[in-house]
Scaffold this motif. Structure first.
Motif, PDB file in Angstrom:
ATOM      1  N   LEU A  31       0.775  -1.260  -0.106  1.00 50.96           N
ATOM      2  CA  LEU A  31      -0.064  -0.057   0.012  1.00 50.96           C
ATOM      3  C   LEU A  31       0.963   1.305   0.066  1.00 50.96           C
ATOM      4  O   LEU A  31       0.451   2.244  -0.681  1.00 50.96           O
ATOM      5  N   ALA A  32       1.898   1.088   0.697  1.00 52.33           N
ATOM      6  CA  ALA A  32       2.682   2.380   0.662  1.00 52.33           C
ATOM      7  C   ALA A  32       3.289   2.532  -0.474  1.00 52.33           C
ATOM      8  O   ALA A  32       3.710   3.730  -1.082  1.00 52.33           O
ATOM      9  N   VAL A  33       3.714   1.714  -1.352  1.00 49.70           N
ATOM     10  CA  VAL A  33       4.513   1.773  -2.746  1.00 49.70           C
ATOM     11  C   VAL A  33       3.501   2.340  -3.682  1.00 49.70           C
ATOM     12  O   VAL A  33       3.569   3.233  -4.366  1.00 49.70           O
ATOM     13  N   ALA A  34       2.036   1.780  -3.540  1.00 52.89           N
ATOM     14  CA  ALA A  34       0.944   2.294  -4.274  1.00 52.89           C
ATOM     15  C   ALA A  34       0.759   3.873  -4.115  1.00 52.89           C
ATOM     16  O   ALA A  34       0.647   4.436  -4.982  1.00 52.89           O
ATOM     17  N   SER A  35       0.912   4.016  -2.787  1.00 55.01           N
ATOM     18  CA  SER A  35       0.698   5.444  -2.560  1.00 55.01           C
ATOM     19  C   SER A  35       1.649   6.236  -3.290  1.00 55.01           C
ATOM     20  O   SER A  35       1.328   7.499  -3.783  1.00 55.01           O
ATOM     21  N   VAL A  36       2.908   6.081  -2.846  1.00 54.01           N
ATOM     22  CA  VAL A  36       4.280   6.609  -3.679  1.00 54.01           C
ATOM     23  C   VAL A  36       4.084   6.828  -5.075  1.00 54.01           C
ATOM     24  O   VAL A  36       3.964   7.809  -5.733  1.00 54.01           O
ATOM     25  N   TRP A  37       3.544   5.651  -5.810  1.00 49.39           N
ATOM     26  CA  TRP A  37       3.274   5.691  -7.110  1.00 49.39           C
ATOM     27  C   TRP A  37       2.210   6.452  -7.715  1.00 49.39           C
ATOM     28  O   TRP A  37       2.337   7.407  -8.719  1.00 49.39           O
ATOM     29  N   SER A  38       1.184   6.420  -6.865  1.00 48.09           N
ATOM     30  CA  SER A  38      -0.173   7.435  -7.179  1.00 48.09           C
ATOM     31  C   SER A  38       0.521   8.833  -7.181  1.00 48.09           C
ATOM     32  O   SER A  38       0.000   9.719  -7.790  1.00 48.09           O
ATOM     33  N   TRP A  39       1.455   9.336  -5.994  1.00 48.83           N
ATOM     34  CA  TRP A  39       1.677  10.630  -5.741  1.00 48.83           C
ATOM     35  C   TRP A  39       2.557  11.181  -7.274  1.00 48.83           C
ATOM     36  O   TRP A  39       2.583  12.123  -7.614  1.00 48.83           O
ATOM     37  N   VAL A  40       3.397  10.178  -7.711  1.00 49.24           N
ATOM     38  CA  VAL A  40       4.162  10.252  -8.703  1.00 49.24           C
ATOM     39  C   VAL A  40       3.124  10.841  -9.859  1.00 49.24           C
ATOM     40  O   VAL A  40       3.577  11.792 -10.712  1.00 49.24           O
ATOM     41  N   SER A 145      -7.212  -0.031  -2.880  1.00 49.50           N
ATOM     42  CA  SER A 145      -6.599   0.186  -1.818  1.00 49.50           C
ATOM     43  C   SER A 145      -7.190   0.101  -0.378  1.00 49.50           C
ATOM     44  O   SER A 145      -6.874  -0.425   0.433  1.00 49.50           O
ATOM     45  N   PRO A 146      -8.555   0.586  -0.280  1.00 49.13           N
ATOM     46  CA  PRO A 146      -9.316   0.350   1.127  1.00 49.13           C
ATOM     47  C   PRO A 146      -9.601  -1.283   1.152  1.00 49.13           C
ATOM     48  O   PRO A 146      -9.345  -1.627   2.533  1.00 49.13           O
ATOM     49  N   ALA A 187      -5.842   2.024   7.586  1.00 51.84           N
ATOM     50  CA  ALA A 187      -5.225   3.378   7.748  1.00 51.84           C
ATOM     51  C   ALA A 187      -4.492   3.727   6.452  1.00 51.84           C
ATOM     52  O   ALA A 187      -4.741   4.705   5.697  1.00 51.84           O
ATOM     53  N   ILE A 188      -3.512   2.717   6.533  1.00 51.38           N
ATOM     54  CA  ILE A 188      -2.841   3.010   5.375  1.00 51.38           C
ATOM     55  C   ILE A 188      -3.337   2.969   3.760  1.00 51.38           C
ATOM     56  O   ILE A 188      -2.998   3.623   2.954  1.00 51.38           O
ATOM     57  N   GLY A 189      -4.279   1.979   3.884  1.00 52.42           N
ATOM     58  CA  GLY A 189      -5.242   1.765   2.486  1.00 52.42           C
ATOM     59  C   GLY A 189      -6.124   3.089   2.385  1.00 52.42           C
ATOM     60  O   GLY A 189      -5.860   3.573   1.105  1.00 52.42           O
TER      61      GLY A 189
END
Length: 241
Positions: A31-40, A145-146, A187-189
């Motif tokens: 989920l953390a990797v997905a979050s970073v990817w989405s922010w990129v 993610s959720p 929460a991370i999701g």
């Protein structure tokens, strides 16, 4: 350890991650990797749309300044990167090619208009796909993610209750840390999903607006060519706008 220290430990993301089950840890990392990817993707799309719209504004100002379309197309070059001047170059290129053969009859004029229409539609379709690149990533992160985080929470709670049953201790101080670790995955999701969901909707609207902008300019170009086709053969096409 004091009660305050225990409470602080339960809210510390690093401690929650380190105490979590391996499956939950893997979910958190994913989920953390997905979050970073989405922010990129978010930063890339924001910069891209800002650049495209800024260049489009400058080009439309040039078109509305009264200068001839040929002069603006020459300034843009033979293969401009932005779709608006590229559309102008395509339309004028077809127009000049047709006029080199002499005056056009009605059938030839219709064929020219159809050719320009197909060329502009094809360009608009390609540019529409290009500006939408990356939105699929945001959509997947926002929707998945959720549920992935919820799966991590369910898995963590199952393990926590298994450990509690084995220990035979249902005291709140024993249950709370394990539940906190499990809920941290959800929460991370949500942390990954909420920005991706907002950005996906915003950029989808921006992409639609930009495509509509291209379609409007294509209509203006076709109208300009139609006016030129309707002018007298002796008229100077460079003076037609």
């Amino acid at each position: 350890m004091t009660i305050a220290a225990e409470a602080s430990s339960m809210l510390n993301p690093v401690d929650l991650f380190m105490r979590a089950d391996m499956v939950v840890k893997a979910i958190m990392v994913g989920l953390a990797v997905a979050s970073v990817w989405s922010w990129v993707v978010i930063f890339d799309k924001a910069l891209r749309f800002a650049t495209l719209n800024s260049q489009a504004n400058a080009f439309e100002d040039a078109v509305g300044s009264g200068r001839s379309l040929e002069e603006i197309a020459a300034q843009a070059g033979p293969n401009p990167a932005h779709p608006l001047p590229r559309m102008l170059v395509i339309a004028l290129s077809d127009w000049r090619e047709a006029r080199t053969r002499g005056a056009l009859n009605e059938g030839q004029a219709n064929l020219l208009m159809a050719r320009i229409d197909r060329a502009l539609d094809s360009l608009i379709a390609r540019e529409g796909q290009r500006v939408e690149n990356g939105l699929g990533v945001l959509s997947v992160v926002a929707t998945a993610s959720p549920f992935i985080g919820l799966f991590g929470t369910v898995w963590g709670i199952m393990n926590a209750f298994g450990a509690i049953a084995s220990a035979g201790n249902t005291n709140l101080t024993t249950v709370a840390p394990a539940i906190s670790e499990a809920l941290f995955a959800t929460a991370i999701g949500l942390f990954a999903a909420i920005p991706a969901y907002i950005a996906y909707n915003k950029f989808s609207i921006d992409a639609g607006k930009f495509t509509g902008r291209l379609e409007s300019f294509a209509d203006d170009l076709q109208a300009a060519v139609a006016r030129r086709l309707g002018s007298t053969p002796s008229a100077d096409p460079r003076r037609e706008v």
